[in-house]
Motif scaffolding. Structure first.
Motif: not given
Lengths: 113, 112
Positions: B26-29, B66-72
């Motif tokens: 999950p990308s949130s938090n 790492l891509n935290t905005k899209e969660g992967y």
């Protein structure tokens, strides 16, 4: 350095028996963790201790208790073992919590009959 | 509790092939993303810990993004060797900080 040492390596219990899994680390880490590994499941967090003197529940705490005896040692107790607690248990430690890598012990294979 | 998914579940490649695995979270938090290598009869060994969007880390032939905005996150292995055969775990923590949640892993088998 031994790293993270867990004892025992293997244990067989009868339903209802109790036991304590011991864990010690010599890396001066602040945080310590207990995970269990079951077939087809990821490692699941049972309890953790972010720092000496604190403990918190993880994903699957029911049936377990923990004690952070001092900075080095973090024990996991099964008060009344159940067959559902048959698993491989891993202790781990890290320097500062979730943003530092976990160092794992070699695991304890527990069978409850 | 976070849901961390890894794909594929297993992979078989020939020596010299390059390969990659995916970890979704999950990308949130978002707080941190870990990769571990787990060889049979041993305990998991940390490869990388990443916290910032766009992070790229490298250790020898293994790298991760790492891509935290899209969660992967992707783990890449260049020129696979038989000794790379292992299960690769990813784990994610969110800012609530109550757990580091592991995926079920990707098992890599490299044939010589």
């Amino acid at each position: 350095n031994a790293g993270v040492t867990q004892t025992p390596k293997f244990q067989v219990l009868k339903t209802g028996q109790s036991m304590t899994l011991q864990c010690a680390q010599d890396m001066n880490h602040n945080s310590m963790y207990w995970y269990r590994q079951d077939p087809g499941m990821g490692l699941r967090l049972i309890y953790y201790s972010a720092s000496e003197g604190t403990t918190d529940k993880g994903e699957v705490p029911n049936g377990y208790n923990v004690s952070r005896l001092n900075k080095r040692e973090f024990s996991l107790r099964l008060e009344s073992a159940a067959p559902s607690q048959t698993s491989v248990y891993f202790c781990a430690s890290s320097d500062t919590g979730w943003d530092s890598p976990l160092h794992f012990g070699n695991g304890t294979r527990l069978t409850v009959t | 509790i976070l849901n961390v998914e890894q794909s594929p579940q297993s992979l078989h490649v020939q020596e010299g092939d390059s390969t990659n695995f995916t970890c979704s979270f999950p990308s949130s938090n978002f707080y941190a993303l870990h990769w571990y290598r787990w060889e049979t009869a041993k305990s998991p060994e940390a490869l990388f810990v990443m916290t910032l969007n766009g992070d790229e880390k490298k250790k020898g032939r293994i790298s991760a993004t790492l891509n935290t905005k899209e969660g992967y996150s992707y783990l890449y292995i260049k020129g696979s060797q038989p000794e790379d055969s292992a299960t690769y775990l990813c784990a994610a923590a969110n800012q609530a900080g109550t757990a580091l949640i592991f995926g079920k892993g990707t098992t890599l088998s490299v044939s010589s």
